[in-house]
Design a protein around this motif. Structure first.
Motif, PDB file in Angstrom:
ATOM      1  N   ARG A   1       0.641  -1.135   0.178  1.00  0.00           N
ATOM      2  CA  ARG A   1      -0.013  -0.042   0.115  1.00  0.00           C
ATOM      3  C   ARG A   1       0.722   1.263  -0.050  1.00  0.00           C
ATOM      4  N   LYS A   2       1.911   1.079  -0.823  1.00  0.00           N
ATOM      5  CA  LYS A   2       2.900   2.287  -0.976  1.00  0.00           C
ATOM      6  C   LYS A   2       2.661   3.260  -2.133  1.00  0.00           C
ATOM      7  N   GLY A   3       2.053   2.700  -3.170  1.00  0.00           N
ATOM      8  CA  GLY A   3       1.829   3.389  -4.486  1.00  0.00           C
ATOM      9  C   GLY A   3       3.001   3.150  -5.493  1.00  0.00           C
ATOM     10  N   ILE A   4       3.902   2.100  -5.103  1.00  0.00           N
ATOM     11  CA  ILE A   4       4.809   1.758  -5.755  1.00  0.00           C
ATOM     12  C   ILE A   4       4.759   1.453  -7.307  1.00  0.00           C
ATOM     13  N   GLU A   5       5.227   2.024  -8.471  1.00  0.00           N
ATOM     14  CA  GLU A   5       4.942   1.586  -9.755  1.00  0.00           C
ATOM     15  C   GLU A   5       6.076   0.881 -10.154  1.00  0.00           C
ATOM     16  N   SER A   6       7.406   0.916  -9.750  1.00  0.00           N
ATOM     17  CA  SER A   6       8.525   0.100 -10.143  1.00  0.00           C
ATOM     18  C   SER A   6       9.409  -0.160  -8.679  1.00  0.00           C
ATOM     19  N   LEU A   7       9.761  -1.457  -8.915  1.00  0.00           N
ATOM     20  CA  LEU A   7      10.795  -1.871  -8.005  1.00  0.00           C
ATOM     21  C   LEU A   7      12.309  -1.640  -8.426  1.00  0.00           C
ATOM     22  N   PRO A   8      12.963  -1.047  -7.884  1.00  0.00           N
ATOM     23  CA  PRO A   8      14.363  -0.731  -8.414  1.00  0.00           C
ATOM     24  C   PRO A   8      15.113  -2.023  -8.195  1.00  0.00           C
ATOM     25  N   ILE A   9      16.255  -2.294  -9.142  1.00  0.00           N
ATOM     26  CA  ILE A   9      17.021  -3.254  -9.071  1.00  0.00           C
ATOM     27  C   ILE A   9      17.921  -3.474  -7.951  1.00  0.00           C
ATOM     28  N   GLN A  10      18.139  -2.592  -7.098  1.00  0.00           N
ATOM     29  CA  GLN A  10      18.778  -2.579  -5.757  1.00  0.00           C
ATOM     30  C   GLN A  10      17.994  -3.721  -4.642  1.00  0.00           C
ATOM     31  N   ILE A  11      16.711  -4.057  -5.156  1.00  0.00           N
ATOM     32  CA  ILE A  11      16.072  -4.894  -4.214  1.00  0.00           C
ATOM     33  C   ILE A  11      16.693  -6.079  -4.191  1.00  0.00           C
ATOM     34  N   GLY A  12      17.801  -6.499  -5.122  1.00  0.00           N
ATOM     35  CA  GLY A  12      18.543  -7.774  -5.126  1.00  0.00           C
ATOM     36  C   GLY A  12      19.508  -7.755  -4.499  1.00  0.00           C
ATOM     37  N   GLN A  13      19.800  -6.689  -3.547  1.00  0.00           N
ATOM     38  CA  GLN A  13      21.064  -6.409  -2.758  1.00  0.00           C
ATOM     39  C   GLN A  13      20.672  -7.045  -1.168  1.00  0.00           C
ATOM     40  N   LEU A  14      19.250  -7.241  -1.126  1.00  0.00           N
ATOM     41  CA  LEU A  14      18.811  -7.758   0.319  1.00  0.00           C
ATOM     42  C   LEU A  14      18.915  -9.050   0.540  1.00  0.00           C
ATOM     43  N   LYS A  15      20.135  -9.550   0.756  1.00  0.00           N
ATOM     44  CA  LYS A  15      20.471 -10.959   0.887  1.00  0.00           C
ATOM     45  C   LYS A  15      19.828 -11.824   1.959  1.00  0.00           C
TER      46      LYS A  15
ATOM     47  N   LEU B   1       4.725  -6.854  -1.023  1.00  0.00           N
ATOM     48  CA  LEU B   1       4.560  -5.681  -2.167  1.00  0.00           C
ATOM     49  C   LEU B   1       3.083  -5.786  -2.622  1.00  0.00           C
ATOM     50  N   ASN B   2       2.030  -6.092  -1.837  1.00  0.00           N
ATOM     51  CA  ASN B   2       0.549  -5.790  -2.079  1.00  0.00           C
ATOM     52  C   ASN B   2       0.183  -4.604  -2.330  1.00  0.00           C
ATOM     53  N   ASN B   3      -1.049  -4.372  -2.876  1.00  0.00           N
ATOM     54  CA  ASN B   3      -1.702  -3.658  -3.207  1.00  0.00           C
ATOM     55  C   ASN B   3      -0.774  -2.177  -3.664  1.00  0.00           C
ATOM     56  N   ASN B   4      -0.185  -2.528  -4.698  1.00  0.00           N
ATOM     57  CA  ASN B   4       0.710  -1.216  -5.233  1.00  0.00           C
ATOM     58  C   ASN B   4       0.367  -1.079  -6.746  1.00  0.00           C
ATOM     59  N   GLU B   5       1.184  -0.613  -7.591  1.00  0.00           N
ATOM     60  CA  GLU B   5       0.853  -0.438  -8.950  1.00  0.00           C
ATOM     61  C   GLU B   5       1.991  -1.021  -9.624  1.00  0.00           C
ATOM     62  N   LEU B   6       2.476  -2.063  -9.342  1.00  0.00           N
ATOM     63  CA  LEU B   6       3.656  -2.644 -10.021  1.00  0.00           C
ATOM     64  C   LEU B   6       3.335  -3.370 -11.237  1.00  0.00           C
ATOM     65  N   THR B   7       3.762  -2.922 -12.461  1.00  0.00           N
ATOM     66  CA  THR B   7       3.717  -3.614 -13.664  1.00  0.00           C
ATOM     67  C   THR B   7       4.674  -4.649 -14.069  1.00  0.00           C
ATOM     68  N   HIS B   8       5.918  -4.658 -13.307  1.00  0.00           N
ATOM     69  CA  HIS B   8       6.686  -5.742 -13.697  1.00  0.00           C
ATOM     70  C   HIS B   8       7.422  -5.871 -12.166  1.00  0.00           C
ATOM     71  N   VAL B   9       8.091  -7.160 -12.099  1.00  0.00           N
ATOM     72  CA  VAL B   9       9.220  -7.315 -10.972  1.00  0.00           C
ATOM     73  C   VAL B   9      10.494  -7.404 -11.635  1.00  0.00           C
ATOM     74  N   PRO B  10      11.448  -6.772 -11.203  1.00  0.00           N
ATOM     75  CA  PRO B  10      12.834  -6.993 -11.703  1.00  0.00           C
ATOM     76  C   PRO B  10      13.472  -8.253 -11.491  1.00  0.00           C
ATOM     77  N   PRO B  11      14.232  -8.867 -12.572  1.00  0.00           N
ATOM     78  CA  PRO B  11      14.779 -10.355 -12.489  1.00  0.00           C
ATOM     79  C   PRO B  11      15.672 -10.450 -10.873  1.00  0.00           C
ATOM     80  N   GLU B  12      16.226  -9.089 -10.664  1.00  0.00           N
ATOM     81  CA  GLU B  12      17.226  -9.169  -9.685  1.00  0.00           C
ATOM     82  C   GLU B  12      16.539  -9.958  -8.163  1.00  0.00           C
ATOM     83  N   ILE B  13      15.226  -9.984  -8.306  1.00  0.00           N
ATOM     84  CA  ILE B  13      14.462 -10.156  -7.159  1.00  0.00           C
ATOM     85  C   ILE B  13      14.917 -11.902  -6.876  1.00  0.00           C
ATOM     86  N   GLY B  14      15.265 -12.447  -8.019  1.00  0.00           N
ATOM     87  CA  GLY B  14      15.756 -13.796  -8.079  1.00  0.00           C
ATOM     88  C   GLY B  14      17.108 -14.176  -7.200  1.00  0.00           C
ATOM     89  N   ARG B  15      17.735 -12.872  -6.891  1.00  0.00           N
ATOM     90  CA  ARG B  15      18.922 -13.082  -6.325  1.00  0.00           C
ATOM     91  C   ARG B  15      18.934 -13.125  -4.790  1.00  0.00           C
TER      92      ARG B  15
END
Length: 82
Positions: free
Chosen positions: A25-39, A46-60
């Motif tokens: 519920r933060k109104g996030i439209e895109s997730l930065p690739i830096q999300i992949g740094q959270l090891k 990420l519920n209830n946002n405006e995401l249209t895609h998720v970066p592949p870095e989330i797989g890291r």
């Protein structure tokens, strides 16, 4: 939430070695690739946002056990999520 605010939250979570990150519920439209740094991340909400895609870095995120993406604008998810 603008991109700079989101980057600050991600940087703090990385510094704190956060295991949980609640960004629902933060109104996030895109997730930065830096999300992949959270090891240490185990839970990512990420519920209830405006995401249209998720970066592949989330797989890291080796410890990610729970990923919540309900109620976004996603058409596909990256295969890296597995």
């Amino acid at each position: 939430m603008d991109k700079n605010e989101l980057l600050q939250i991600i940087e703090k979570a990385e510094k704190d070695e956060a295991s949980e990150l609640y960004l629902d519920r933060k109104g996030i439209e895109s997730l930065p690739i830096q999300i992949g740094q959270l090891k240490k991340l185990r839970i990512l909400l990420l519920n209830n946002n405006e995401l249209t895609h998720v970066p592949p870095e989330i797989g890291r995120l080796p410890n990610l056990k729970e990923l919540y993406l309900d109620n976004n604008q996603l058409k596909t998810i990256p295969s890296e999520i597995g």
